[in-house]
Design an enzyme around this catalytic site. Structure first.
Site, PDB file in Angstrom:
ATOM      1  N   ASP A  15      34.349  22.164  27.783  1.00  0.00           N
ATOM      2  CA  ASP A  15      33.912  22.768  29.044  1.00  0.00           C
ATOM      3  C   ASP A  15      35.036  23.443  29.823  1.00  0.00           C
ATOM      4  OD1 ASP A  15      31.433  21.705  28.388  1.00  0.00           O
ATOM      5  OD2 ASP A  15      31.811  19.856  29.504  1.00  0.00           O
ATOM      6  N   LYS A  18      35.227  28.303  27.855  1.00  0.00           N
ATOM      7  CA  LYS A  18      35.359  29.124  26.633  1.00  0.00           C
ATOM      8  C   LYS A  18      34.313  30.240  26.596  1.00  0.00           C
ATOM      9  CE  LYS A  18      34.786  25.341  24.217  1.00  0.00           C
ATOM     10  NZ  LYS A  18      34.845  24.311  25.257  1.00  0.00           N
ATOM     11  N   ALA A  41      27.487  21.928  21.989  1.00  0.00           N
ATOM     12  CA  ALA A  41      28.195  22.879  22.841  1.00  0.00           C
ATOM     13  C   ALA A  41      27.253  23.423  23.911  1.00  0.00           C
ATOM     14  CB  ALA A  41      28.724  24.032  21.998  1.00  0.00           C
ATOM     15  N   GLY A  42      27.820  23.725  25.055  1.00  0.00           N
ATOM     16  CA  GLY A  42      27.074  24.407  26.109  1.00  0.00           C
ATOM     17  C   GLY A  42      28.036  25.390  26.739  1.00  0.00           C
ATOM     18  N   HIS A  43      27.890  26.657  26.392  1.00  0.00           N
ATOM     19  CA  HIS A  43      28.833  27.674  26.854  1.00  0.00           C
ATOM     20  C   HIS A  43      28.138  28.569  27.877  1.00  0.00           C
ATOM     21  CE1 HIS A  43      31.368  27.152  22.940  1.00  0.00           C
ATOM     22  NE2 HIS A  43      31.267  26.064  23.667  1.00  0.00           N
ATOM     23  N   THR A  44      28.639  28.502  29.112  1.00  0.00           N
ATOM     24  CA  THR A  44      27.969  29.181  30.221  1.00  0.00           C
ATOM     25  C   THR A  44      28.506  30.592  30.411  1.00  0.00           C
ATOM     26  OG1 THR A  44      27.939  27.020  31.266  1.00  0.00           O
ATOM     27  CG2 THR A  44      27.306  28.903  32.643  1.00  0.00           C
ATOM     28  N   GLN A 201      33.675  22.454  21.910  1.00  0.00           N
ATOM     29  CA  GLN A 201      34.395  21.241  22.309  1.00  0.00           C
ATOM     30  C   GLN A 201      35.871  21.569  22.598  1.00  0.00           C
ATOM     31  OE1 GLN A 201      32.263  20.798  19.177  1.00  0.00           O
ATOM     32  NE2 GLN A 201      30.762  20.705  20.793  1.00  0.00           N
TER      33      GLN A 201
HETATM   34  P1  GDP Z   1      32.631  25.952  27.865  1.00  0.00           P
HETATM   35  O1  GDP Z   1      31.843  24.865  27.241  1.00  0.00           O
HETATM   36  O2  GDP Z   1      34.094  25.840  27.582  1.00  0.00           O
HETATM   37  O3  GDP Z   1      32.114  27.331  27.578  1.00  0.00           O
HETATM   38  O4  GDP Z   1      32.495  25.739  29.447  1.00  0.00           O
HETATM   39  P2  GDP Z   1      31.132  25.422  30.257  1.00  0.00           P
HETATM   40  O5  GDP Z   1      30.354  26.671  30.339  1.00  0.00           O
HETATM   41  O6  GDP Z   1      30.464  24.207  29.731  1.00  0.00           O
HETATM   42  O7  GDP Z   1      31.724  25.005  31.657  1.00  0.00           O
HETATM   43  C1  GDP Z   1      32.551  25.858  32.380  1.00  0.00           C
HETATM   44  C2  GDP Z   1      31.887  26.101  33.744  1.00  0.00           C
HETATM   45  O8  GDP Z   1      32.836  26.703  34.622  1.00  0.00           O
HETATM   46  C3  GDP Z   1      30.730  27.074  33.700  1.00  0.00           C
HETATM   47  O9  GDP Z   1      29.796  26.683  34.666  1.00  0.00           O
HETATM   48  C4  GDP Z   1      31.358  28.414  34.066  1.00  0.00           C
HETATM   49  O10 GDP Z   1      30.441  29.314  34.667  1.00  0.00           O
HETATM   50  C5  GDP Z   1      32.403  27.981  35.034  1.00  0.00           C
HETATM   51  N1  GDP Z   1      33.629  28.797  35.070  1.00  0.00           N
HETATM   52  C6  GDP Z   1      34.315  29.349  34.038  1.00  0.00           C
HETATM   53  N2  GDP Z   1      35.448  29.921  34.472  1.00  0.00           N
HETATM   54  C7  GDP Z   1      35.477  29.722  35.815  1.00  0.00           C
HETATM   55  C8  GDP Z   1      36.431  30.049  36.853  1.00  0.00           C
HETATM   56  O11 GDP Z   1      37.477  30.616  36.616  1.00  0.00           O
HETATM   57  N3  GDP Z   1      36.098  29.657  38.130  1.00  0.00           N
HETATM   58  C9  GDP Z   1      34.944  28.993  38.416  1.00  0.00           C
HETATM   59  N4  GDP Z   1      34.725  28.638  39.672  1.00  0.00           N
HETATM   60  N5  GDP Z   1      34.051  28.655  37.465  1.00  0.00           N
HETATM   61  C10 GDP Z   1      34.319  29.002  36.186  1.00  0.00           C
HETATM   62  P1  IMO Z   2      31.565  22.545  24.807  1.00  0.00           P
HETATM   63  O1  IMO Z   2      31.605  23.421  23.591  1.00  0.00           O
HETATM   64  C1  IMO Z   2      32.162  18.593  26.582  1.00  0.00           C
HETATM   65  C2  IMO Z   2      31.392  15.150  24.007  1.00  0.00           C
HETATM   66  C3  IMO Z   2      30.213  14.253  24.338  1.00  0.00           C
HETATM   67  C4  IMO Z   2      30.739  12.920  23.818  1.00  0.00           C
HETATM   68  C5  IMO Z   2      31.501  13.325  22.554  1.00  0.00           C
HETATM   69  C6  IMO Z   2      30.692  13.199  21.264  1.00  0.00           C
HETATM   70  O2  IMO Z   2      30.533  22.913  25.806  1.00  0.00           O
HETATM   71  O3  IMO Z   2      32.954  22.434  25.372  1.00  0.00           O
HETATM   72  P2  IMO Z   2      28.711  14.642  20.204  1.00  0.00           P
HETATM   73  O4  IMO Z   2      27.357  14.993  20.744  1.00  0.00           O
HETATM   74  O5  IMO Z   2      29.562  15.849  19.895  1.00  0.00           O
HETATM   75  O6  IMO Z   2      28.664  13.686  19.054  1.00  0.00           O
HETATM   76  O7  IMO Z   2      29.424  13.835  21.407  1.00  0.00           O
HETATM   77  O8  IMO Z   2      31.862  14.683  22.747  1.00  0.00           O
HETATM   78  N1  IMO Z   2      31.069  16.585  23.847  1.00  0.00           N
HETATM   79  C7  IMO Z   2      31.386  17.526  24.730  1.00  0.00           C
HETATM   80  N2  IMO Z   2      31.954  17.435  25.942  1.00  0.00           N
HETATM   81  N3  IMO Z   2      31.865  19.807  26.067  1.00  0.00           N
HETATM   82  C8  IMO Z   2      31.314  19.917  24.841  1.00  0.00           C
HETATM   83  O9  IMO Z   2      31.114  21.115  24.240  1.00  0.00           O
HETATM   84  C9  IMO Z   2      31.006  18.746  24.129  1.00  0.00           C
HETATM   85  N4  IMO Z   2      30.438  18.502  22.929  1.00  0.00           N
HETATM   86  C10 IMO Z   2      30.499  17.178  22.762  1.00  0.00           C
HETATM   87  O10 IMO Z   2      29.960  14.221  25.716  1.00  0.00           O
HETATM   88  O11 IMO Z   2      31.671  12.394  24.719  1.00  0.00           O
HETATM   89 MG    MG Z   3      30.431  23.397  27.773  1.00  0.00          MG
END
Ligand code: GDP
Ligand code: IMO
Ligand code: MG
Length: 400
Positions: A15, A18, A41-44, A201
């Site tokens: 998170d 990415k 994964a959850g990529h926003t 991750q």
């Molecule tokens: P990922 O899994 O690495 O793609 O990250 P996530 O999407 O799970 O979580 C990152 C969160 O931070 C998302 O809600 C993005 O919209 C937000 N985000 C990313 N870059 C920035 C930043 O520079 N500033 C702020 N305030 N939010 C950000």
């Molecule tokens: P992105 O790509 C944050 C964490 C889970 C748990 C551990 C194992 O969005 O960064 P799993 O379901 O993979 O067997 O869970 O890994 N986890 C993440 N935490 N971002 C992620 O992906 C994750 N994918 C798995 O919360 O602790």
């Molecule tokens: Mg994520």
């Protein structure tokens, strides 16, 4: 950034931002390729002002002229993939010949969700059956994407009839996307197309180098790119590491630099630190340089993208963990044993805080305090910070 291909690697516990970074940087690339993980994964990404979360579809999908590849190292829940493709199509995103899925990728079978029940609570997994998918792959019991084209081969697996129907739907409507992505990548490289690899991750969740057993079941570290896509080892010239200006963690496991509750709640609310896959509140902590130095080293990071610096706006003091105290002894390297990490007390350095970094686009518009923080990270990690992300939108990025 150098010419050639690149990888985006999360340097913390996932998170890091990415998705946002890939969506922004993919402008300079022809192809975006996922190589490990699955729908955990959850990529926003903010697309036309709307917040979207991608789980399996690569984060370049919002750029119409880019090719997206789901490599062999990814584990695929086809029900989830169909849902994701259709949701994106409903928003006007074209997905057709611009998405390719490896014949060698493994399917997440319905029985795997049952198998995950025990570890789900113990590790705090995302509940996406990622562990069972990789363990069945290693046990050589898995079904691969290419196998959906042979009903007689599938007969050997005693799959439930409803699932066979889902496979049939997938084969009919999306089967043209399934291909030998190793050969595809070979051709793309011959044509001098540029590929950016999208890690899921982060390093600290890596099955080998992360905080075992509180990790995921794949290798987000660059080794995973080679085994998860089939690209030759000497083909990647840029390894871009993503780190938040602080740290978050979701799921179970030790977290030495976790903040005290009041500060954590402030950060969680202003940083919107809730899981993009599960909605769980993320634990928040200060930047941990002990861990970050390790992550940069193990991944061969060539430059860092520092994200969410804007979330720290308004604090008078910013803390950074520079070492741990374990059993009364100071230690500067990241311990490999979980029982040591559980005892680690961070030793902090305090730096003066800053205001108003939100949506800044030029380095020179940052205050001296923010620049000082950036320099401190660069000096400790010995890696240049090449970009600073200052907000959720594509354009909220400083090129240093
Ligand atoms: P990922 O899994 O690495 O793609 O990250 P996530 O999407 O799970 O979580 C990152 C969160 O931070 C998302 O809600 C993005 O919209 C937000 N985000 C990313 N870059 C920035 C930043 O520079 N500033 C702020 N305030 N939010 C950000
Ligand atoms: P992105 O790509 C944050 C964490 C889970 C748990 C551990 C194992 O969005 O960064 P799993 O379901 O993979 O067997 O869970 O890994 N986890 C993440 N935490 N971002 C992620 O992906 C994750 N994918 C798995 O919360 O602790
Ligand atoms: Mg994520």
């Amino acid at each position: 950034m150098k010419e050639g291909n690149a990888a985006v690697i999360g340097l913390q516990w996932g998170d890091e931002g990415k998705g946002k970074v890939i969506d922004t940087l993919s402008d300079s690339f022809d192809v975006v390729c996922r190589y490990q993980g699955g729908a955990n994964a959850g990529h926003t990404i903010f697309h036309k002002g709307e917040k979207l979360s991608l789980h399996l579809v690569p984060s370049g999908i919002f750029r119409a002229d880019k090719l997206s590849i789901i490599g062999n190292g990814v584990v695929i829940d086809i029900t989830q993939l169909i849902k994701e493709i259709e949701e994106l199509r409903a928003k006007g995103i074209e997905i057709n010949n611009n998405l390719k899925i490896s014949k060698r990728s493994h399917l997440i079978l319905p029985s795997y969700f049952e198998e995950e029940k025990e570890t789900k609570d113990k590790i705090g997994t995302t509940g996406r059956a990622i562990g069972p998918a990789y363990s069945n792959k290693i046990l050589r019991k898995g079904v691969r994407m290419g196998d959906i084209f042979s009903p007689t081969y599938l007969d050997k697996f005693n799959l439930p009839p409803e699932y066979l129907k889902t496979i049939e739907t997938f084969r009919k409507n999306y089967g043209h996307m399934v291909t030998d992505t190793v050969e595809l990548i070979r051709q793309l490289l011959k044509e001098k197309k540029r590929i950016i690899f999208e890690g899921a991750q982060g390093v600290l969740l890596d099955i080998d180098f992360g905080t075992y057993p509180y990790v995921t079941s794949s290798n987000p570290t660059p080794g995973g790119i080679l085994t998860g896509s089939g690209i030759p080892p000497n083909s990647i010239s840029n390894i871009i590491g993503i780190s938040k200006a602080y740290t978050t963690r979701v799921g179970k496991g030790p977290f030495p630099s976790r903040m005290e509750q009041e500060t954590e709640e402030l950060i969680r609310n202003s940083g919107k630190e809730f899981g993009a896959t599960t909605g769980r509140p993320r634990d928040c902590g200060w930047l941990d340089l002990v861990a970050l130095k390790f992550s940069c080293w193990i991944s061969g990071i060539t430059e860092i993208v520092l994200t969410k610096i804007d979330v720290l706006d308004g604090f008078s003091e910013i803390k950074i963990a520079t070492a741990y105290e374990i059993d009364g002894e100071k230690q500067e390297h990241f311990p490999s044993e979980i029982w040591k990490l559980e005892k680690a007390k961070p030793i902090y350095k305090s730096l003066p805080g800053w205001n108003n970094t939100k949506s800044i686009k030029n380095y020179n518009d940052l205050s001296g305090e923010a620049k000082n923080f950036i320099k401190f990270i660069e000096d400790s990690t010995e890696v240049k910070i090449g970009y600073i992300s200052t907000g959720v939108e594509r354009g909220d990025l400083i090129r240093v």
